[in-house]
Motif scaffolding. Structure first.
Motif, PDB file in Angstrom:
ATOM      1  N   MET A   1       0.838  -1.186   0.000  1.00 55.12           N
ATOM      2  CA  MET A   1       0.000   0.000   0.000  1.00 55.12           C
ATOM      3  C   MET A   1       0.875   1.239   0.000  1.00 55.12           C
ATOM      4  O   MET A   1       1.862   1.301   0.710  1.00 55.12           O
ATOM      5  N   SER A   2       0.513   2.224  -0.780  1.00 55.00           N
ATOM      6  CA  SER A   2       1.269   3.466  -0.844  1.00 55.00           C
ATOM      7  C   SER A   2       1.142   4.224   0.474  1.00 55.00           C
ATOM      8  O   SER A   2       0.056   4.306   1.065  1.00 55.00           O
ATOM      9  N   PHE A   3       2.272   4.788   0.915  1.00 55.36           N
ATOM     10  CA  PHE A   3       2.237   5.549   2.164  1.00 55.36           C
ATOM     11  C   PHE A   3       1.383   6.806   2.037  1.00 55.36           C
ATOM     12  O   PHE A   3       0.960   7.381   3.029  1.00 55.36           O
ATOM     13  N   GLY A   4       1.112   7.231   0.799  1.00 57.88           N
ATOM     14  CA  GLY A   4       0.241   8.395   0.603  1.00 57.88           C
ATOM     15  C   GLY A   4      -1.177   8.153   1.066  1.00 57.88           C
ATOM     16  O   GLY A   4      -1.936   9.097   1.334  1.00 57.88           O
ATOM     17  N   LEU A   5      -1.565   6.894   1.153  1.00 57.81           N
ATOM     18  CA  LEU A   5      -2.925   6.556   1.588  1.00 57.81           C
ATOM     19  C   LEU A   5      -3.073   6.573   3.103  1.00 57.81           C
ATOM     20  O   LEU A   5      -4.191   6.506   3.614  1.00 57.81           O
ATOM     21  N   PHE A   6      -1.962   6.674   3.829  1.00 55.57           N
ATOM     22  CA  PHE A   6      -2.010   6.605   5.293  1.00 55.57           C
ATOM     23  C   PHE A   6      -2.836   7.724   5.911  1.00 55.57           C
ATOM     24  O   PHE A   6      -3.399   7.577   6.991  1.00 55.57           O
ATOM     25  N   LYS A   7      -2.935   8.862   5.218  1.00 51.77           N
ATOM     26  CA  LYS A   7      -3.658   9.997   5.801  1.00 51.77           C
ATOM     27  C   LYS A   7      -5.142   9.711   5.981  1.00 51.77           C
ATOM     28  O   LYS A   7      -5.824  10.405   6.726  1.00 51.77           O
ATOM     29  N   TYR A   8      -5.628   8.678   5.311  1.00 50.83           N
ATOM     30  CA  TYR A   8      -7.044   8.347   5.420  1.00 50.83           C
ATOM     31  C   TYR A   8      -7.338   7.417   6.598  1.00 50.83           C
ATOM     32  O   TYR A   8      -8.480   7.053   6.835  1.00 50.83           O
ATOM     33  N   PHE A   9      -6.294   7.032   7.333  1.00 49.59           N
ATOM     34  CA  PHE A   9      -6.463   6.117   8.458  1.00 49.59           C
ATOM     35  C   PHE A   9      -6.115   6.807   9.770  1.00 49.59           C
ATOM     36  O   PHE A   9      -5.256   7.696   9.814  1.00 49.59           O
ATOM     37  N   LYS A  12      -4.577   4.679  15.243  1.00 50.57           N
ATOM     38  CA  LYS A  12      -4.775   3.301  15.687  1.00 50.57           C
ATOM     39  C   LYS A  12      -4.788   2.332  14.497  1.00 50.57           C
ATOM     40  O   LYS A  12      -4.291   1.215  14.592  1.00 50.57           O
ATOM     41  N   GLU A  13      -5.337   2.788  13.368  1.00 48.78           N
ATOM     42  CA  GLU A  13      -5.408   1.930  12.183  1.00 48.78           C
ATOM     43  C   GLU A  13      -4.076   1.855  11.435  1.00 48.78           C
ATOM     44  O   GLU A  13      -3.803   0.886  10.723  1.00 48.78           O
ATOM     45  N   LYS A  14      -3.248   2.890  11.600  1.00 50.92           N
ATOM     46  CA  LYS A  14      -1.984   2.928  10.867  1.00 50.92           C
ATOM     47  C   LYS A  14      -0.999   1.861  11.325  1.00 50.92           C
ATOM     48  O   LYS A  14      -0.229   1.334  10.518  1.00 50.92           O
ATOM     49  N   TRP A  15      -1.012   1.526  12.623  1.00 47.65           N
ATOM     50  CA  TRP A  15      -0.021   0.587  13.150  1.00 47.65           C
ATOM     51  C   TRP A  15      -0.094  -0.795  12.491  1.00 47.65           C
ATOM     52  O   TRP A  15       0.927  -1.331  12.055  1.00 47.65           O
ATOM     53  N   PRO A  16      -1.288  -1.415  12.400  1.00 47.13           N
ATOM     54  CA  PRO A  16      -1.348  -2.723  11.714  1.00 47.13           C
ATOM     55  C   PRO A  16      -0.901  -2.643  10.247  1.00 47.13           C
ATOM     56  O   PRO A  16      -0.255  -3.557   9.738  1.00 47.13           O
ATOM     57  N   LEU A  17      -1.249  -1.519   9.597  1.00 48.78           N
ATOM     58  CA  LEU A  17      -0.848  -1.361   8.201  1.00 48.78           C
ATOM     59  C   LEU A  17       0.669  -1.218   8.076  1.00 48.78           C
ATOM     60  O   LEU A  17       1.285  -1.748   7.141  1.00 48.78           O
ATOM     61  N   LEU A  18       1.251  -0.501   9.013  1.00 43.55           N
ATOM     62  CA  LEU A  18       2.697  -0.315   9.016  1.00 43.55           C
ATOM     63  C   LEU A  18       3.416  -1.646   9.248  1.00 43.55           C
ATOM     64  O   LEU A  18       4.384  -1.975   8.551  1.00 43.55           O
ATOM     65  N   LEU A  19       2.899  -2.418  10.199  1.00 43.32           N
ATOM     66  CA  LEU A  19       3.487  -3.730  10.477  1.00 43.32           C
ATOM     67  C   LEU A  19       3.364  -4.655   9.274  1.00 43.32           C
ATOM     68  O   LEU A  19       4.278  -5.411   8.953  1.00 43.32           O
ATOM     69  N   GLU A  20       2.218  -4.579   8.586  1.00 37.99           N
ATOM     70  CA  GLU A  20       2.010  -5.396   7.399  1.00 37.99           C
ATOM     71  C   GLU A  20       3.014  -5.023   6.309  1.00 37.99           C
ATOM     72  O   GLU A  20       3.582  -5.894   5.640  1.00 37.99           O
ATOM     73  N   ALA A  21       3.250  -3.733   6.140  1.00 38.37           N
ATOM     74  CA  ALA A  21       4.194  -3.264   5.124  1.00 38.37           C
ATOM     75  C   ALA A  21       5.617  -3.717   5.439  1.00 38.37           C
ATOM     76  O   ALA A  21       6.360  -4.145   4.553  1.00 38.37           O
ATOM     77  N   ILE A  22       5.978  -3.657   6.726  1.00 31.91           N
ATOM     78  CA  ILE A  22       7.318  -4.091   7.137  1.00 31.91           C
ATOM     79  C   ILE A  22       7.482  -5.591   6.915  1.00 31.91           C
ATOM     80  O   ILE A  22       8.499  -6.059   6.385  1.00 31.91           O
ATOM     81  N   GLU A  23       6.451  -6.363   7.301  1.00 35.79           N
ATOM     82  CA  GLU A  23       6.505  -7.814   7.133  1.00 35.79           C
ATOM     83  C   GLU A  23       6.647  -8.180   5.656  1.00 35.79           C
ATOM     84  O   GLU A  23       7.420  -9.072   5.298  1.00 35.79           O
ATOM     85  N   TYR A  24       5.925  -7.468   4.794  1.00 38.84           N
ATOM     86  CA  TYR A  24       5.992  -7.741   3.364  1.00 38.84           C
ATOM     87  C   TYR A  24       7.392  -7.475   2.824  1.00 38.84           C
ATOM     88  O   TYR A  24       7.955  -8.280   2.081  1.00 38.84           O
ATOM     89  N   ARG A  25       7.968  -6.343   3.232  1.00 35.05           N
ATOM     90  CA  ARG A  25       9.300  -5.995   2.734  1.00 35.05           C
ATOM     91  C   ARG A  25      10.364  -6.954   3.238  1.00 35.05           C
ATOM     92  O   ARG A  25      11.278  -7.327   2.505  1.00 35.05           O
ATOM     93  N   VAL A  26      10.235  -7.378   4.504  1.00 33.57           N
ATOM     94  CA  VAL A  26      11.202  -8.325   5.069  1.00 33.57           C
ATOM     95  C   VAL A  26      11.070  -9.684   4.390  1.00 33.57           C
ATOM     96  O   VAL A  26      12.071 -10.327   4.044  1.00 33.57           O
ATOM     97  N   SER A  27       9.818 -10.124   4.162  1.00 34.88           N
ATOM     98  CA  SER A  27       9.601 -11.453   3.561  1.00 34.88           C
ATOM     99  C   SER A  27      10.176 -11.532   2.150  1.00 34.88           C
ATOM    100  O   SER A  27      10.598 -12.594   1.700  1.00 34.88           O
ATOM    101  N   LYS A  28      10.237 -10.405   1.437  1.00 30.93           N
ATOM    102  CA  LYS A  28      10.795 -10.396   0.080  1.00 30.93           C
ATOM    103  C   LYS A  28      12.302 -10.645   0.110  1.00 30.93           C
ATOM    104  O   LYS A  28      12.892 -11.027  -0.898  1.00 30.93           O
ATOM    105  N   LYS A  29      12.918 -10.402   1.272  1.00 31.41           N
ATOM    106  CA  LYS A  29      14.364 -10.596   1.412  1.00 31.41           C
ATOM    107  C   LYS A  29      14.714 -12.028   1.798  1.00 31.41           C
ATOM    108  O   LYS A  29      15.879 -12.414   1.772  1.00 31.41           O
TER     109      LYS A  29
END
Length: 203
Positions: A1-9, A12-29
């Motif tokens: 998800m683009s970080f530009g979309l974060f302003k709509y959350f 409290k909602e941003k934290w799970p999305l942030l963790l999901e983004a980190i997990e996705y980037r780490v898993s690609k490695k």
């Protein structure tokens, strides 16, 4: 998800999305081999199949034709992929079905390039009276083959030969240039000299 979309959350909602983004980037490695192993372990455990962790691999107890077999899958090898194809995927079931449909009296199998022995153990479950000649030139594969066969087969039904099947007697050398270079990709080639370290034999 683009970080530009974060302003709509909300915060409290941003934290799970942030963790999901980190997990996705780490898993690609994560290397492909580790992802394959993770998926395999999850599949086995979710199916209720027990795994025994050992220093240099995993031991799997798995039923074929109602008979429990013990398979040792080496770390840093292609064993998990081969086991998944042959044992879990029933890769040779079509061959067995054809043999039975034709009512062929199978007495002996020659497994040329036997690797860790999974194909022969699979077929042995369907043909308990058949004899097997397993040729495997790779030292590591041959050790795994010997280990897997000795854990499951009693008596002298299996002849294990650390040589390669060839069209004539020859000295051969190993080649790991095919596919991913792991042990299931091992092949042999003729050197044109008498200095190869692998003996090639004919049928």
């Amino acid at each position: 998800m683009s970080f530009g979309l974060f302003k709509y959350f909300s915060s409290k909602e941003k934290w799970p999305l942030l963790l999901e983004a980190i997990e996705y980037r780490v898993s690609k490695k994560i290397p492909g081999d580790i992802r394959i192993k993770k998926a395999f372990v999850q599949r086995m455990l979710s199916s209720g199949i027990q795994l025994l962790k050992q220093d240099n691999g995993i031991k799997v107890e798995y039923d074929i034709q109602g008979k429990k077999n013990s398979f040792f899958l080496r770390n840093d090898s292609s064993d998990i992929s081969v086991f998944t194809q042959i044992i879990l995927g029933n890769e040779y079931k079509t061959v067995v079905d054809i043999f039975k449909k034709l009512n062929l009296p199978i007495k002996r199998f020659v497994d040329a390039g036997a690797n860790a022995g999974f194909s022969s153990l699979y077929l042995a479950a369907f043909y308990p009276e058949a004899e097997f000649v397993c040729l495997e030139p790779h030292p590591g594969n041959f050790a795994a083959l010997t280990n897997n066969i000795s854990q499951n087969i009693q008596g002298n039904r299996f002849l294990l030969v650390q040589k390669a099947l060839w069209n004539k007697p020859a000295q051969l050398s190993g080649d790991n240039s095919f596919r991913d270079g792991k042990d299931w990709s091992f092949s042999v080639k003729e050197t044109g000299k008498s200095t190869g370290d692998i003996e090639g034999i004919t049928m």
